[in-house]
Design a protein around this motif. Structure first.
Motif, mmCIF file in Angstrom:
data_model
loop_
_atom_site.group_PDB
_atom_site.id
_atom_site.type_symbol
_atom_site.label_atom_id
_atom_site.label_comp_id
_atom_site.label_asym_id
_atom_site.label_seq_id
_atom_site.Cartn_x
_atom_site.Cartn_y
_atom_site.Cartn_z
ATOM 1 N N GLU A 101 0.916 -1.244 -0.030
ATOM 2 C CA GLU A 101 -0.061 -0.106 0.176
ATOM 3 C C GLU A 101 0.596 1.106 0.036
ATOM 4 O O GLU A 101 2.040 1.511 0.613
ATOM 5 C CB GLU A 101 -0.997 -0.001 1.352
ATOM 6 N N LYS A 102 0.529 2.262 -0.877
ATOM 7 C CA LYS A 102 1.258 3.565 -1.025
ATOM 8 C C LYS A 102 0.821 4.841 -0.115
ATOM 9 O O LYS A 102 1.358 5.593 0.149
ATOM 10 C CB LYS A 102 1.749 3.811 -2.559
ATOM 11 N N ASP A 103 -0.498 4.650 0.346
ATOM 12 C CA ASP A 103 -1.186 5.503 1.183
ATOM 13 C C ASP A 103 -0.814 5.619 2.430
ATOM 14 O O ASP A 103 -1.614 4.858 3.265
ATOM 15 C CB ASP A 103 -2.550 5.820 0.677
ATOM 16 N N SER A 104 0.114 6.175 3.083
ATOM 17 C CA SER A 104 0.603 6.094 4.482
ATOM 18 C C SER A 104 -0.568 6.552 5.263
ATOM 19 O O SER A 104 -0.505 5.891 6.420
ATOM 20 C CB SER A 104 1.945 6.652 4.681
ATOM 21 N N ALA A 105 -1.105 7.412 5.198
ATOM 22 C CA ALA A 105 -2.307 8.049 6.004
ATOM 23 C C ALA A 105 -3.420 7.040 6.035
ATOM 24 O O ALA A 105 -4.019 6.916 7.268
ATOM 25 C CB ALA A 105 -2.862 9.231 5.460
ATOM 26 N N GLY A 106 -3.741 6.677 4.955
ATOM 27 C CA GLY A 106 -4.752 5.418 4.974
ATOM 28 C C GLY A 106 -4.387 4.253 5.810
ATOM 29 O O GLY A 106 -5.194 3.779 6.483
ATOM 30 N N ILE A 107 -3.322 3.827 5.758
ATOM 31 C CA ILE A 107 -2.470 2.756 6.652
ATOM 32 C C ILE A 107 -3.031 3.083 8.072
ATOM 33 O O ILE A 107 -3.323 2.309 8.694
ATOM 34 C CB ILE A 107 -1.509 2.294 6.138
ATOM 35 N N VAL A 108 -2.424 4.232 8.289
ATOM 36 C CA VAL A 108 -2.590 4.712 9.761
ATOM 37 C C VAL A 108 -4.079 4.712 10.218
ATOM 38 O O VAL A 108 -4.372 4.095 11.299
ATOM 39 C CB VAL A 108 -2.144 6.227 9.715
ATOM 40 N N LYS A 109 -4.944 5.164 9.378
ATOM 41 C CA LYS A 109 -6.502 5.372 9.721
ATOM 42 C C LYS A 109 -7.012 3.864 9.802
ATOM 43 O O LYS A 109 -7.687 3.683 11.177
ATOM 44 C CB LYS A 109 -7.183 6.043 8.410
ATOM 45 N N ARG A 110 -6.707 2.853 8.941
ATOM 46 C CA ARG A 110 -7.207 1.661 9.264
ATOM 47 C C ARG A 110 -6.560 0.913 10.441
ATOM 48 O O ARG A 110 -7.006 0.130 11.247
ATOM 49 C CB ARG A 110 -7.070 0.790 7.881
ATOM 50 N N GLY A 111 -5.141 1.225 10.576
ATOM 51 C CA GLY A 111 -4.521 0.709 11.711
ATOM 52 C C GLY A 111 -5.058 1.077 13.002
ATOM 53 O O GLY A 111 -5.188 0.505 14.074
ATOM 54 N N LEU A 112 -5.367 2.433 13.230
ATOM 55 C CA LEU A 112 -5.965 2.823 14.267
ATOM 56 C C LEU A 112 -7.314 2.254 14.716
ATOM 57 O O LEU A 112 -7.479 1.756 16.015
ATOM 58 C CB LEU A 112 -6.256 4.366 14.112
ATOM 59 N N LEU A 113 -7.866 1.814 13.623
ATOM 60 C CA LEU A 113 -9.294 1.112 13.708
ATOM 61 C C LEU A 113 -9.075 -0.288 14.638
ATOM 62 O O LEU A 113 -9.615 -0.728 15.465
ATOM 63 C CB LEU A 113 -10.398 1.052 12.533
ATOM 64 N N LYS A 114 -7.989 -0.814 13.865
ATOM 65 C CA LYS A 114 -7.597 -2.313 14.075
ATOM 66 C C LYS A 114 -7.041 -2.366 15.704
ATOM 67 O O LYS A 114 -7.257 -3.323 16.303
ATOM 68 C CB LYS A 114 -6.729 -2.766 13.219
ATOM 69 N N LEU A 115 -6.327 -1.129 15.926
ATOM 70 C CA LEU A 115 -5.577 -1.188 17.223
ATOM 71 C C LEU A 115 -6.452 -0.304 18.334
ATOM 72 O O LEU A 115 -5.611 0.016 19.283
ATOM 73 C CB LEU A 115 -4.161 -0.545 16.977
ATOM 74 N N HIS A 116 -7.602 -0.147 17.971
ATOM 75 C CA HIS A 116 -8.451 0.989 19.200
ATOM 76 C C HIS A 116 -8.224 0.219 20.542
ATOM 77 O O HIS A 116 -8.604 1.083 21.410
ATOM 78 C CB HIS A 116 -9.681 1.126 18.589
ATOM 79 N N ASN A 117 -8.171 -0.918 20.717
ATOM 80 C CA ASN A 117 -8.221 -1.329 22.104
ATOM 81 C C ASN A 117 -6.696 -1.147 22.809
ATOM 82 O O ASN A 117 -6.455 -1.639 24.046
ATOM 83 C CB ASN A 117 -8.412 -2.996 22.001
ATOM 84 N N PHE A 118 -5.939 -0.771 21.994
ATOM 85 C CA PHE A 118 -4.583 -0.555 22.648
ATOM 86 C C PHE A 118 -4.195 0.862 23.329
ATOM 87 O O PHE A 118 -4.747 1.621 23.118
ATOM 88 C CB PHE A 118 -3.430 -0.979 21.666
ATOM 89 N N ASP A 119 -3.381 0.548 24.222
ATOM 90 C CA ASP A 119 -3.062 1.990 25.296
ATOM 91 C C ASP A 119 -2.334 2.750 24.346
ATOM 92 O O ASP A 119 -2.549 3.958 24.227
ATOM 93 C CB ASP A 119 -2.422 1.560 26.684
ATOM 94 N N ILE A 120 -1.197 2.189 23.772
ATOM 95 C CA ILE A 120 -0.188 2.881 23.052
ATOM 96 C C ILE A 120 -0.253 2.595 21.895
ATOM 97 O O ILE A 120 0.063 1.266 21.320
ATOM 98 C CB ILE A 120 0.953 2.886 23.928
ATOM 99 N N THR A 121 -0.087 3.533 20.778
ATOM 100 C CA THR A 121 -0.022 3.440 19.459
ATOM 101 C C THR A 121 1.083 3.879 18.986
ATOM 102 O O THR A 121 1.395 5.286 18.997
ATOM 103 C CB THR A 121 -1.173 3.637 18.503
ATOM 104 N N ILE A 122 2.166 3.269 18.443
ATOM 105 C CA ILE A 122 3.227 3.988 17.939
ATOM 106 C C ILE A 122 3.540 3.672 16.099
ATOM 107 O O ILE A 122 3.127 2.560 15.914
ATOM 108 C CB ILE A 122 4.569 3.162 18.489
ATOM 109 N N VAL A 123 3.788 4.732 15.563
ATOM 110 C CA VAL A 123 3.642 4.870 14.189
ATOM 111 C C VAL A 123 5.057 5.198 13.594
ATOM 112 O O VAL A 123 5.715 6.138 14.061
ATOM 113 C CB VAL A 123 2.683 5.927 13.727
ATOM 114 N N ASP A 124 5.562 4.267 12.742
ATOM 115 C CA ASP A 124 6.837 4.249 11.863
ATOM 116 C C ASP A 124 6.748 5.015 10.795
ATOM 117 O O ASP A 124 5.874 4.417 10.042
ATOM 118 C CB ASP A 124 7.667 2.965 11.977
ATOM 119 N N SER A 125 7.405 5.852 10.343
ATOM 120 C CA SER A 125 6.968 6.521 9.081
ATOM 121 C C SER A 125 8.404 6.343 8.205
ATOM 122 O O SER A 125 9.378 6.076 8.445
ATOM 123 C CB SER A 125 6.785 8.184 9.395
#
Ligand SMILES: Nc1nc2c(ncn2[C@@H]2O[C@H](COP(=O)(O)OP(=O)(O)OP(=O)(O)O)[C@@H](O)[C@H]2O)c(=O)[nH]1
Ligand SMILES: [Mg+2]
Length: 442
Positions: free
Chosen positions: A161-185
């Protein structure tokens, strides 16, 4: 951190103040020169170096007017405080729910740090998820996935996937149960407009609590400029300095970040996933000066000094005997890194072997000393002069003649060292006291 012993020459320059009741201008100049050399070789900005060393010089010379005792400790205190001010504040990470974006140029250590940081928060009891939003580097996905597996962290990424913001958006949904989210850019060779645009798009969807700039220690003072430039593009809340293990320039990077108003949060100290340290300026300075726990050391020196003021007269009458010698080496063994204490007190060259006698040797020393007559114990000189006596002690203790001679040699070394301190009367007493165990170190 930096494995180079930058502190040795500073320690030597400080030890010159041992036992002085007045400050010596020449010694201050020498110390200032050593500090300048050390800091400049760590790539600290020359203007900053001149500023703080001028301040140290001024304060140290001022001590003369006060005619205080314990000049050396005061000099150490001044140097220490100024360096702590140069290198910023100690960071206290908040252990709470948050979203963190790691950003920085190519190869600065973002991906590795994402896993390290995740592991750090996990060890504090937080549930951590990591998102790969690097759509630029080939195999960025696999690299981070493997690291997360190693660290036991939840991983989210979208291969190809080339759209990094899109990945983050979907990642946040998937990880919504987690306390800390770390994003590597993604990184870049230089701070280019398109990187800032990409980061801004990520920031829009992530709404990070912390934007952390990752820099490698080997860029030294350039870290300050980088922090400023990134901060203009996206707000930078703090900085992580990686690879401090492989570069002597970490001090330059840290001081520059601090003076560019970027808070140093963590320091990467190796490739391994556990090698991340919360930044502690006090520890860092102590390490730079070569005293592992300077704060505690200064406190203890102060206590010992206060306690020994009264005993100075008695001290001159004291003589090192085999009995006190044994007590001392026993206590020294219990105390561990005595070398730092000696250095601090102005004797940087006490041989390590002497302070670290092996358990077995200690038992033998004890047996030999027990085989001596009270007169011999009081004055080993009479032993030294008589091979009959040496033979008798060897036989009585089940040791060899060579071992008895070794004991006598060690005794001589300590004895000489003690009398080397005679000029500074308090010193011998202090060291005896320390070695007797009245001075527990760490
Ligand atoms: N010695 C040491 N090596 C480190 C440290 N942090 C990262 N590295 C190494 O530095 C290299 C680059 O690290 P990465 O985490 O891939 O850097 P990056 O910023 O993600 O790189 P790009 O994705 O290409 O922009 C790797 O070989 C890491 O093992 C550190 O604190 N000490
Ligand atoms: Mg990377």
């Amino acid at each position: 951190m930096v494995e180079l012993d930058l502190g040795r020459r500073i320690r030597n320059a400080i030890s010159v103040f041992t036992g002085k009741a007045y400050i010596d201008d020449k010694a201050v100049k020498e110390l200032v020169k050593e500090l300048q050399r050390t800091l400049i070789s760590s790539d600290v900005d020359v203007h900053l170096v001149l500023k703080i060393t001028k301040e140290i010089e001024r304060k140290a010379l001022d001590l003369e007017k006060k005619k205080e005792l314990a000049i050396r400790e005061q000099v150490v205190r001044i140097v220490y405080d100024e360096l702590v001010a140069l290198l910023g504040e100690t960071y206290e990470p908040k252990i709470e729910k948050k979203k963190v974006l790691l950003l920085g140029l190519y190869g600065s250590g973002k991906t590795t740090t994402a896993a390290k940081l995740g592991k750090f928060y996990k060890s504090k009891g937080m549930r951590v998820g990591v998102i790969c939003a690097d759509t630029d580097r080939p195999a960025a996905y696999e690299q981070l996935q493997q690291l997360c597996e190693k660290a036991g962290l939840e991983f989210y990424g979208e291969k190809g996937e080339k759209d990094s913001a899109g990945i983050v958006k979907r990642g946040l949904l998937k990880l919504h149960n987690f306390d800390i989210t770390i994003v590597d850019s993604s990184g870049r060779n230089a701070l280019e407009g398109d990187l800032i645009d990409e980061l801004k798009r990520i920031v829009d969807v992530l709404k990070p609590d912390e934007n952390i700039l990752v820099v490698s220690a080997d860029i030294g003072q350039v870290a300050g400029k980088q922090a400023k430039a990134f901060n203009e593009g996206v707000n930078v809340n703090g900085i992580i300095v990686t690879k401090s293990d492989g570069s002597a320039k970490a001090g330059g990077a840290i001081s520059a970040a601090h003076h560019a108003d970027a808070k140093v949060m963590f320091i990467g100290t190796g490739e391994h996933i556990d090698e991340l340290k919360v930044y502690d300026s006090k520890k860092y300075v102590a390490k730079l000066l070569g005293f592992p726990d300077l704060e505690a050391l200064l406190e203890k020196v102060k206590t010992v000094e206060a306690e020994t003021q009264i005993d100075q007269k008695k001290l001159l009458e004291e003589k090192l005997t085999m009995k006190t010698f044994l007590e001392q080496i026993k206590a020294a063994k219990k105390m561990g890194p005595l070398k730092d204490v000696f250095t601090m007190m102005g004797a940087p060259d006490v041989p390590e072997e002497m302070l670290q006698q092996s358990e077995g040797k200690m038992k033998k020393f004890e047996a030999m000393i027990n085989s001596m007559t009270p007169a011999e114990r009081d004055d080993p000189e009479i032993l030294k002069k008589s091979s009959n006596r040496i033979g008798r002690v060897a036989k009585g203790s089940g040791c060899s003649v060579a071992e008895v001679k070794e004991l006598l040699q060690q005794f001589d070394m300590i004895n000489k060292m003690m009398y080397g301190f005679k000029k500074d009367r308090g010193m011998r007493r202090k060291i005896e006291k320390m070695m007797k165990g009245g001075f527990k170190f760490q």
